[in-house]
Design a protein around this motif. Sequence first.
Motif, PDB file in Angstrom:
ATOM      1  N   LEU A  16       0.822  -1.204   0.000  1.00 11.05           N
ATOM      2  CA  LEU A  16       0.000   0.000   0.000  1.00 11.05           C
ATOM      3  C   LEU A  16       0.862   1.263   0.000  1.00 11.05           C
ATOM      4  N   LYS A  19       2.109   2.037  -3.380  1.00  9.98           N
ATOM      5  CA  LYS A  19       1.043   2.560  -4.236  1.00  9.98           C
ATOM      6  C   LYS A  19       0.684   4.008  -3.901  1.00  9.98           C
ATOM      7  N   TYR A  21      -0.288   5.208  -0.587  1.00  8.94           N
ATOM      8  CA  TYR A  21      -1.117   5.409   0.599  1.00  8.94           C
ATOM      9  C   TYR A  21      -0.262   5.859   1.779  1.00  8.94           C
ATOM     10  N   TYR A  55      -6.396  -6.289  -1.470  1.00  5.90           N
ATOM     11  CA  TYR A  55      -6.064  -6.395  -2.877  1.00  5.90           C
ATOM     12  C   TYR A  55      -7.246  -6.170  -3.814  1.00  5.90           C
ATOM     13  N   VAL A  58      -7.634  -2.253  -4.634  1.00  6.45           N
ATOM     14  CA  VAL A  58      -6.498  -1.690  -5.345  1.00  6.45           C
ATOM     15  C   VAL A  58      -6.229  -2.393  -6.672  1.00  6.45           C
ATOM     16  N   SER A  59      -6.898  -3.492  -6.931  1.00  2.00           N
ATOM     17  CA  SER A  59      -6.654  -4.214  -8.179  1.00  2.00           C
ATOM     18  C   SER A  59      -7.308  -3.536  -9.381  1.00  2.00           C
ATOM     19  N   ASP A  61      -7.126  -0.186 -10.083  1.00  2.00           N
ATOM     20  CA  ASP A  61      -6.525   1.135 -10.253  1.00  2.00           C
ATOM     21  C   ASP A  61      -7.442   2.229  -9.705  1.00  2.00           C
ATOM     22  N   ASP A  63      -6.832   3.490  -6.813  1.00  2.00           N
ATOM     23  CA  ASP A  63      -5.992   4.107  -5.788  1.00  2.00           C
ATOM     24  C   ASP A  63      -6.083   5.627  -5.774  1.00  2.00           C
ATOM     25  N   GLU A  64      -5.977   6.250  -6.921  1.00  2.00           N
ATOM     26  CA  GLU A  64      -5.951   7.706  -6.969  1.00  2.00           C
ATOM     27  C   GLU A  64      -7.222   8.308  -6.365  1.00  2.00           C
TER      28      GLU A  64
END
Length: 138
Positions: A16, A19, A21, A55, A58-59, A61, A63-64
């Motif tokens: 994380l 990525k 976070y 997972y 976040v799998s 995309d 995240d943003e």
Amino acid sequence: MGIREREKNKKEIEFLAIKGYIISDSFVSFYKEYGQLYIDIKVKGNDRVIDFNIYTPVSYDYDEVIINDYPKIIGSKNSIPIGNIDGTSYLIIDENKKIYSLYDGSVLIIGENPDNALNNLFSKEWREFQELPIPDWW
């Protein structure tokens, strides 16, 4: 917690962080206690699967949006994925241990802390959760 569980949690936390976070103490304490918990229950006659697996969110995309947009919507400094409900509604935690559900453009307050959130997930229907208003800029 055994050595394997600590190593697994450490790898997930590092994943994380890589990525983007911001890893809060609330996330670390939550994930140490509940990480990888999988629950298949009936809530008022409806099936519900709760999976504390980082997972899934976040799998895709996503995240943003979780890093940048949702903290503004929930009024927090940051948010971190902790799992999902029924494989579609993501669960996040903020720096104050408050847990939210993200689904199709809506944000529901699941609980003020992990114990409260689990109790609510085990007993409330979706329409019983408080929904936060989505800002016009989103």
